[in-house]
Scaffold this active site. Structure first.
Site, PDB file in Angstrom:
ATOM      1  N   THR A 278       0.798  -1.034   0.043  1.00 12.76           N
ATOM      2  CA  THR A 278       0.065   0.090   0.020  1.00 12.76           C
ATOM      3  C   THR A 278       0.840   1.200  -0.006  1.00 12.76           C
ATOM      4  O   THR A 278       1.975   1.291   0.755  1.00 12.76           O
ATOM      5  CB  THR A 278      -0.817   0.024   1.242  1.00 12.76           C
ATOM      6  OG1 THR A 278      -1.896  -0.974   0.988  1.00 12.76           O
ATOM      7  CG2 THR A 278      -1.749   1.298   1.258  1.00 12.76           C
ATOM      8  N   PHE A 280       1.200   5.108   1.003  1.00 17.99           N
ATOM      9  CA  PHE A 280       0.906   5.953   1.866  1.00 17.99           C
ATOM     10  C   PHE A 280       1.604   7.386   1.242  1.00 17.99           C
ATOM     11  O   PHE A 280       2.641   7.423   0.979  1.00 17.99           O
ATOM     12  CB  PHE A 280       1.289   5.763   3.211  1.00 17.99           C
ATOM     13  CG  PHE A 280       0.328   4.644   3.781  1.00 17.99           C
ATOM     14  CD1 PHE A 280      -0.680   5.022   4.504  1.00 17.99           C
ATOM     15  CD2 PHE A 280       0.790   3.280   3.720  1.00 17.99           C
ATOM     16  CE1 PHE A 280      -1.516   3.799   5.162  1.00 17.99           C
ATOM     17  CE2 PHE A 280      -0.037   2.211   4.017  1.00 17.99           C
ATOM     18  CZ  PHE A 280      -1.059   2.595   4.862  1.00 17.99           C
TER      19      PHE A 280
END
Length: 379
Positions: A278, A280
């Site tokens: 992921t 960020f």
């Protein structure tokens, strides 16, 4: 005539075109000097459209094809003029005044994250800012508001997962607040199926987690006939399961969250993709650009006509810049199906050509926002 002969003809035509194109670019430089002396803007959209319409009329059934060639030539010509004129002064001054030496630091000030302790965003915040406290907020927009009000120096939010795709809420909030992106971190995601120590695996019926996490683990959920239940955050779901009186529920969360809330890990790496990550980003009200920045984020709109987006993207190619992301999001409170475009580009504004392009686009496009130039760190 064979293929070799046809190619020879093309080469001969190209040899004739090259000096003509060079001559055109040379005249464009003189046009730029003329405009500088008289304060005339580089872009004259009406004249360009008249030229393109004239080209189309003269070229018959090949009109649209030749228009594309002429469009690229005019875009290149404008790039030369912008370089000479040095447009976008306000943005240029902002960017050059925001360059710093060394790495991004919060100087011990608070970092805002969504969820509770143990969330993947907090793991990211601790990795990027180990000397700063993390403050948690219920919703993504609360994180933006915390930064907006000065409760936190930076905010850390997820924007994209390698399996589940974009976090659209995050992009919509980026469009709304127009904060700067000053950092990025690609976190390896290793989801675990966890439950209370008194819960048996065979008794679990429902699994709680954030919708993105459930999506990243949907093969596992389907194969074992679990029911996925949406929750605001993976760590918040872990906390909920730990405090629940039910012994038939589980949670998909990080190992850190499981330990934080006293859960047992039943299965590790339940995500579909073992290379799951992921991305960020770090949001800030103030622009900060580290000297090792390698990615640029922009928001813009295009004129609502054929080929406008194509021409903008072509400008990045002319400058030798590679796009890594293009995200379109509908403009809020607009009923005409117009869109903002979010773009990530590999590059550093210390490159004169890159800075010239960004400033040129800021002058030309209906709406343009430079979000930042930052270092993307891989876990």
């Amino acid at each position: 005539m064979d293929l070799l002969g046809l190619r020879k003809e093309i080469d001969e035509i190209d040899e004739q075109l090259i000096p003509l194109l060079l001559k055109r670019m040379s005249i464009s430089e003189k046009v730029a000097q003329y405009k500088v002396e008289r304060g005339i803007p580089v872009l004259n959209a009406q004249r360009e459209q008249e030229i393109l319409d004239n080209v189309a009329a003269k070229c018959g059934e090949r009109g649209e094809t030749i228009k594309t060639v002429f469009s690229a030539t005019m875009d290149a010509s404008r790039a030369i003029q912008h370089k000479i004129i040095g447009g976008g002064k306000e943005l240029r001054d902002l960017i050059t005044g925001s360059l710093i030496n060394g790495r991004l630091t919060a100087d011990g000030k608070c970092i805002a994250c969504q969820g509770v302790d143990g969330a993947y965003s907090s793991i990211t915040a601790n990795a990027l800012f180990p000397d700063s406290p993390v403050r948690f907020y219920r919703q993504f927009e609360d994180v933006f508001e915390a930064v907006n009000k000065g409760e936190a120096k930076y905010g850390v939010i997820p924007v994209e997962n390698s399996t589940a795709g974009s976090v659209h809420e995050s992009y919509d909030l980026i469009m709304k607040y127009r904060f700067y992106v000053v950092g990025a971190y690609d976190l390896k995601i290793e989801h675990c199926l966890c439950a209370k120590k008194t819960t048996k695996y065979e008794d679990i019926t429902d699994i709680y987690s954030h919708p993105q996490a459930l999506s990243q683990c949907d093969n596992f959920i389907k194969n074992f006939d679990f029911t996925g239940v949406n929750f605001t955050n993976t760590a918040a779901a872990a906390k909920y399961v730990a405090e629940s009186k039910r012994d038939d529920i589980g949670v998909i969360c990080s190992e850190y969250a499981a330990k934080k809330y006293g859960l047992k890990i039943i299965r590790r790496n339940v995500q579909n993709n073992t290379a799951n990550k992921t991305r960020f980003i770090v949001i800030s009200k103030k622009l900060v650009i580290c000297d090792d920045a390698d990615k640029i984020s922009l928001i813009f709109t295009c004129a609502h006509k054929t080929g406008s987006l194509y021409r903008v993207l072509g400008r990045f190619s002319m400058a030798g810049l590679s796009l890594t992301k293009l995200e379109s999001r509908p403009i809020q409170n607009d009923d005409s199906f117009n869109y903002y475009f979010y773009v990530d580009v590999l590059g550093n504004v210390k490159s004169e050509e890159t800075l010239d392009l960004i400033c040129a686009l800021s002058d030309e496009l209906p709406e343009f926002e430079f979000l930042g130039n930052f270092k993307e760190i891989n876990d």
